[in-house]
Design an enzyme around this catalytic site. Structure first.
Site, PDB file in Angstrom:
ATOM      1  CG  ASP A  82      -4.347  34.419  30.715  1.00 59.43           C
ATOM      2  OD1 ASP A  82      -4.260  33.279  30.801  1.00 59.43           O
ATOM      3  OD2 ASP A  82      -5.351  35.145  30.115  1.00 59.43           O
ATOM      4  CG  HIS A  83      -2.434  33.051  27.162  1.00 61.30           C
ATOM      5  ND1 HIS A  83      -2.619  31.638  26.771  1.00 61.30           N
ATOM      6  CD2 HIS A  83      -3.748  33.282  27.522  1.00 61.30           C
ATOM      7  CE1 HIS A  83      -3.835  31.260  26.808  1.00 61.30           C
ATOM      8  NE2 HIS A  83      -4.440  32.280  27.183  1.00 61.30           N
ATOM      9  CD  GLU A 134      -2.830  26.107  26.137  1.00 59.41           C
ATOM     10  OE1 GLU A 134      -2.857  26.956  26.866  1.00 59.41           O
ATOM     11  OE2 GLU A 134      -3.358  26.116  24.911  1.00 59.41           O
ATOM     12  CB  SER A 216     -16.348  33.720  27.482  1.00 63.50           C
ATOM     13  OG  SER A 216     -15.675  34.558  28.665  1.00 63.50           O
TER      14      SER A 216
END
Ligand code: G3H
Ligand code: 13P
Ligand code: ZN
Length: 312
Positions: A82-83, A134, A216
């Site tokens: 992630d990232h 991204e 979320s």
């Protein structure tokens, strides 16, 4: 069953109008809570590891815990970085056996984002690994990087075709109003994702999997529980679940959720200590924390992602 990439998962999710949950993992209880829910509901899974998680838990421990989850559940699981913020970090994860990496160069100028993403794609594809990139900038906090609200920007649909064709990335994270952390929208405002941007992006990239970060929902019962047991989280507001469900029925194939798991775990532990202040065996409070994660994940799989029953 060994680790899988997201290729087949995304193809089925795109056609089926649902999304795969990508949940962040940092320790054994989190991995167990997520995978127990997915196993019961027969859901495909993406377990994702951030740079911070890798530093916290140690890369070998996380890898082995995820391998244990595959043995225990038999589920198709993708292990994703992630990232990723550099070629070196992406390469290290690919060399460790991750089946998917994200290179997040979204804060760099367009041409630099393309160059770095291309470099990661070349190495990843040579090793049978898929790449998420991204375009657009989300507000919020990831690792130590804080993007202030004023510096966030929606993805520009007119850039996506060139970006995808020049980089060769396998999926694209876009900014349509979600953000990282538990404080996504101002109290009193009405959260609204930019479905027009999502629609325009997917029109320009037919059949291409789109990713939503910062997804979320910050359930208010969990916030209340944290606050009732000595916490202080005023104004914590997330993305409405019905909007995520709508995104999952469109081109969004991967939805990232971390803060809700943190919240569930913290609420359970705070509640436990309020009820049993004499407890000091970690198993006594980690057990309800793990169960709380399982409940939240089960709810997401069925009501938000719609991927229950899609594992096999
Ligand atoms: O988007 C970031 C994820 O919530 C991971 O957070 O970098 O604090 O591990 P972290
Ligand atoms: P949340 O903070 O909304 O859970 O987002 C998590 C995320 O995007 C991980 O990459
Ligand atoms: Zn993210």
């Amino acid at each position: 069953m060994s680790l899988v990439t997201t290729k087949e998962m995304f193809a089925k999710a795109y056609d089926g109008g649902y999304a795969i949950g990508a949940f962040n993992v940092n320790n054994m209880e989190i991995i167990q809570g997520i995978t127990e829910a997915a196993a019961e509901l027969k859901a495909p899974l993406i377990l994702q590891v951030s740079k911070g998680a890798r530093a916290y838990a140690n890369r070998t421990y996380l890898m082995k815990l995820v391998e244990a989850a595959i043995i225990e559940t038999g589920l198709p699981i993708c292990l994703h970085l992630d990232h990723g913020d550099s070629f070196e970090l992406c390469k290290a994860c690919i060399d460790d056996g991750f089946t998917s990496v994200m290179i997040d160069a979204s804060s760099k100028p367009f041409e630099e984002n393309i160059e770095l993403t291309k470099q990661v794609v070349a190495y990843a594809h040579d090793h049978g690994v898929v790449v998420e990139a991204e375009l657009g900038t989300l507000a919020g906090i990831e690792d130590e990087v804080v993007v202030a609200e004023g510096h966030a920007s929606y993805t520009r649909p007119e850039e996506v075709e060139e970006f995808v064709s020049r980089t060769g990335c396998d999926s694209l994270a876009i900014a349509i109003g979600t953000s990282h952390g538990a404080y996504k929208f101002k109290p009193g405002t009405k959260p609204q994702l930019r479905f027009d941007v999502l629609e325009e992006v997917s029109k320009r990239l037919p059949g291409f999997p789109i990713v939503l970060h910062g997804s979320s929902s910050v359930p208010q019962d969990l916030v209340a529980k944290v606050n009732n047991y000595g916490g202080n989280m005023p104004g914590a507001i997330g993305v409405p679940e019905d909007q995520l469900r709508k995104a999952a029925s469109m081109a969004v194939c991967k939805i990232n959720i971390d803060s809700d798991l943190r919240l569930a775990m913290t609420a359970a532990i705070r509640e436990h200590f309020a009820l049993y202040p004499d407890h000091f065996d970690p198993r006594q409070y980690l057990k309800p924390a793990r169960a709380a994660i399982k409940d939240v994940v089960a709810h997401k799989l069925v009501n938000v992602l719609g991927c229950d029953g899609k594992a096999f």
